[in-house]
Write an enzyme that holds these catalytic residues in place. Structure first.
Site: not given
Ligand code: NI
Length: 172
Positions: A46, A51, A94-95, A136-137, A140
């Site tokens: 995701g 990001q 998370c990236l 989660h996304e 962000h």
């Molecule tokens: Ni994330």
């Protein structure tokens, strides 16, 4: 399509609240294509637009397993409806918080209202990993990271480690 650099914590841009998309047009689809390619390259399941430094309410996801066909999903201006009272715990990563994983508790099910890749309104019933991932996304988009759901001690430890690594990378 191109791969864009992924911003990592504690970059203050990750704390911005993303703005709603006004029109789903070719420019936005180009952003979504880039986000998908960036996510596959990382690799991750995701990615939110912030990001890659774009403060718009756009998410891409693909929860297909390693041996399955790719199943990209695009969410524009997503809204969570009816989060369940029962909760699920998943180990999240998370990236933007590289190499750190920890358990987070979130509502086990929800519905998501959003615009798809073509700008059509959709409603999706989400449970299990899909529900966790979309929440989660969505975080962000509000400037929230999964480590914000952990204890302050754990969060500070992770951020300190990331800062140190970034200093070392900048110095080398
Ligand atoms: Ni994330």
């Amino acid at each position: 399509m191109s791969i864009r650099p992924i911003i990592t914590a504690p970059d203050p841009r990750l704390r911005q609240v993303s703005k709603p998309v006004e029109t789903v047009d070719d420019e936005l689809r180009a952003l979504m294509d880039d986000m998908l390619e960036t996510m596959y390259d990382a690799p991750g399941i995701g990615l939110a637009a912030i990001q890659v430094g774009v403060p718009l309410r756009v998410i891409v996801m693909d929860l297909a397993g390693k041996d399955e066909e790719p199943a990209p999903q695009f969410f524009v201006n997503p809204e969570i409806l009816d989060p369940s009272e029962d909760m699920n715990v998943y180990e999240e990563g998370c990236l933007s918080v590289p190499e750190y994983f920890d358990e987070v508790e979130r509502p086990a099910r929800c519905r998501v209202k959003y615009l798809d890749y073509d700008g059509a309104e959709q409603i999706l019933e989400a449970d299990d990993l899909l529900a966790t991932c979309i929440q989660h996304e969505m975080d962000h988009l509000e400037g929230v990271l999964f480590i914000d759901h952990l204890s302050r001690l754990k969060r500070e430890r992770v951020l300190k480690k990331l800062k140190k690594e970034q200093r070392l990378a900048a110095a080398s």
